[in-house]
Design a protein around this motif. Sequence first.
Motif, PDB file in Angstrom:
ATOM      1  N   GLU A 267      46.607  36.964  28.991  1.00 41.52           N
ATOM      2  CA  GLU A 267      45.655  36.106  29.689  1.00 41.52           C
ATOM      3  C   GLU A 267      46.330  34.815  30.138  1.00 41.52           C
ATOM      4  O   GLU A 267      46.151  34.358  31.273  1.00 41.52           O
ATOM      5  CB  GLU A 267      44.476  35.766  28.771  1.00 41.52           C
ATOM      6  CG  GLU A 267      43.577  36.938  28.438  1.00 41.52           C
ATOM      7  CD  GLU A 267      42.446  36.545  27.507  1.00 41.52           C
ATOM      8  OE1 GLU A 267      41.540  37.361  27.297  1.00 41.52           O
ATOM      9  OE2 GLU A 267      42.465  35.403  26.977  1.00 41.52           O
TER      10      GLU A 267
ATOM     11  N   LEU B 139      46.829  33.423  34.016  1.00 39.85           N
ATOM     12  CA  LEU B 139      46.349  32.119  34.478  1.00 39.85           C
ATOM     13  C   LEU B 139      47.491  31.252  34.987  1.00 39.85           C
ATOM     14  O   LEU B 139      47.339  30.529  35.983  1.00 39.85           O
ATOM     15  CB  LEU B 139      45.606  31.406  33.342  1.00 39.85           C
ATOM     16  CG  LEU B 139      44.291  32.056  32.907  1.00 39.85           C
ATOM     17  CD1 LEU B 139      43.711  31.326  31.705  1.00 39.85           C
ATOM     18  CD2 LEU B 139      43.284  32.075  34.050  1.00 39.85           C
TER      19      LEU B 139
ATOM     20  N   LEU C 231      48.399  32.484  38.456  1.00 41.86           N
ATOM     21  CA  LEU C 231      47.385  32.075  39.432  1.00 41.86           C
ATOM     22  C   LEU C 231      47.512  30.590  39.759  1.00 41.86           C
ATOM     23  O   LEU C 231      47.380  30.178  40.916  1.00 41.86           O
ATOM     24  CB  LEU C 231      45.980  32.386  38.907  1.00 41.86           C
ATOM     25  CG  LEU C 231      45.669  33.866  38.639  1.00 41.86           C
ATOM     26  CD1 LEU C 231      44.232  34.020  38.147  1.00 41.86           C
ATOM     27  CD2 LEU C 231      45.902  34.715  39.877  1.00 41.86           C
TER      28      LEU C 231
ATOM     29  N   THR D 132      40.164  28.440  42.429  1.00 40.66           N
ATOM     30  CA  THR D 132      39.314  29.389  41.711  1.00 40.66           C
ATOM     31  C   THR D 132      38.828  30.547  42.586  1.00 40.66           C
ATOM     32  O   THR D 132      38.396  31.560  42.072  1.00 40.66           O
ATOM     33  CB  THR D 132      38.084  28.689  41.111  1.00 40.66           C
ATOM     34  OG1 THR D 132      37.300  28.101  42.166  1.00 40.66           O
ATOM     35  CG2 THR D 132      38.501  27.616  40.116  1.00 40.66           C
TER      36      THR D 132
ATOM     37  N   TYR E  30      46.071  38.137  43.410  1.00 39.92           N
ATOM     38  CA  TYR E  30      45.782  39.022  42.272  1.00 39.92           C
ATOM     39  C   TYR E  30      46.738  40.211  42.238  1.00 39.92           C
ATOM     40  O   TYR E  30      47.139  40.658  41.166  1.00 39.92           O
ATOM     41  CB  TYR E  30      44.336  39.523  42.345  1.00 39.92           C
ATOM     42  CG  TYR E  30      43.303  38.469  42.071  1.00 39.92           C
ATOM     43  CD1 TYR E  30      43.212  37.875  40.818  1.00 39.92           C
ATOM     44  CD2 TYR E  30      42.417  38.060  43.061  1.00 39.92           C
ATOM     45  CE1 TYR E  30      42.252  36.905  40.553  1.00 39.92           C
ATOM     46  CE2 TYR E  30      41.457  37.091  42.807  1.00 39.92           C
ATOM     47  CZ  TYR E  30      41.380  36.516  41.556  1.00 39.92           C
ATOM     48  OH  TYR E  30      40.431  35.547  41.305  1.00 39.92           O
TER      49      TYR E  30
ATOM     50  N   CYS F  72      42.761  42.180  37.144  1.00 36.15           N
ATOM     51  CA  CYS F  72      43.134  40.760  37.097  1.00 36.15           C
ATOM     52  C   CYS F  72      42.002  39.880  37.637  1.00 36.15           C
ATOM     53  O   CYS F  72      41.692  38.828  37.076  1.00 36.15           O
ATOM     54  CB  CYS F  72      44.411  40.523  37.900  1.00 36.15           C
ATOM     55  SG  CYS F  72      45.898  41.237  37.150  1.00 36.15           S
TER      56      CYS F  72
ATOM     57  N   PHE G 135      39.886  37.143  35.404  1.00 31.65           N
ATOM     58  CA  PHE G 135      39.812  35.733  35.796  1.00 31.65           C
ATOM     59  C   PHE G 135      38.362  35.278  35.928  1.00 31.65           C
ATOM     60  O   PHE G 135      38.003  34.181  35.490  1.00 31.65           O
ATOM     61  CB  PHE G 135      40.553  35.505  37.112  1.00 31.65           C
ATOM     62  CG  PHE G 135      40.509  34.072  37.567  1.00 31.65           C
ATOM     63  CD1 PHE G 135      41.168  33.082  36.853  1.00 31.65           C
ATOM     64  CD2 PHE G 135      39.795  33.706  38.701  1.00 31.65           C
ATOM     65  CE1 PHE G 135      41.124  31.742  37.261  1.00 31.65           C
ATOM     66  CE2 PHE G 135      39.742  32.384  39.114  1.00 31.65           C
ATOM     67  CZ  PHE G 135      40.405  31.401  38.406  1.00 31.65           C
TER      68      PHE G 135
ATOM     69  N   LYS H  30      36.701  32.327  33.760  1.00 29.59           N
ATOM     70  CA  LYS H  30      36.092  31.176  34.443  1.00 29.59           C
ATOM     71  C   LYS H  30      34.659  30.966  33.961  1.00 29.59           C
ATOM     72  O   LYS H  30      34.224  29.829  33.749  1.00 29.59           O
ATOM     73  CB  LYS H  30      36.110  31.381  35.955  1.00 29.59           C
ATOM     74  CG  LYS H  30      35.534  30.197  36.731  1.00 29.59           C
ATOM     75  CD  LYS H  30      35.783  30.315  38.229  1.00 29.59           C
ATOM     76  CE  LYS H  30      34.955  31.395  38.858  1.00 29.59           C
ATOM     77  NZ  LYS H  30      35.051  31.395  40.337  1.00 29.59           N
TER      78      LYS H  30
END
Length: 200
Positions: free
Chosen positions: A45, A49, A52, A62, A69, A93, A97, A101
């Motif tokens: 995870e 992140l 990203l 976001t 991805y 993915c 996410f 979020k």
Amino acid sequence: MSDSDQSASRRSRSHHSGDSSVATESQSDIRSGRKEATHWKLEEETTLLRYLYDNRSGTDGTTLPKRIYTGASAHLAEVFKKQKGGAKTYSACKTKFSSLKKAYLTTQALKVSGSSSGFTWTQEGGATIDKDTASTWAGYVKSNPNAKQFKNKGFKHFEIFNLLMANMQAKGIHIRWRKNRASSVASATSMPPPSMIMSY
């Protein structure tokens, strides 16, 4: 019964034995189109992140395009050679996410409403619920079921989400300013100085 008949009989019995159940189930899964569930470790995870965040340029942090991805999926496959469960595809993915979020926004709400509701948020202990705040917490969770997981546990990815969300908020300010500028009939002297104009 001849030796060949006995051999055929043994093969027939083994096909229906427990030894072949895994293969049979696997074939059944393929025929039915079912996919193996994706399993995420904490470090996976975190790696998602981080990727990203590092590749957020041109986005609000976001809401991300498919290419990012897809890149994250390839990056995870390269970093974690032996992954448990189904493959971490573009779709996996994106779903992960979105889930993280949602958890982040839940913790943000806990931080804001915690003091007025009678409990205190901490990074390690979550809402830090004890016997004195248990009844208040029960009422809060009834209205906010997503908060249940943070009764006495924090959110591990709070800091990087703060960075991602800060980028979104900053861009939102810029967009609102541009809209106000376009609709404004004020004179040029009323425009903000260049130092206040954000550029992305």
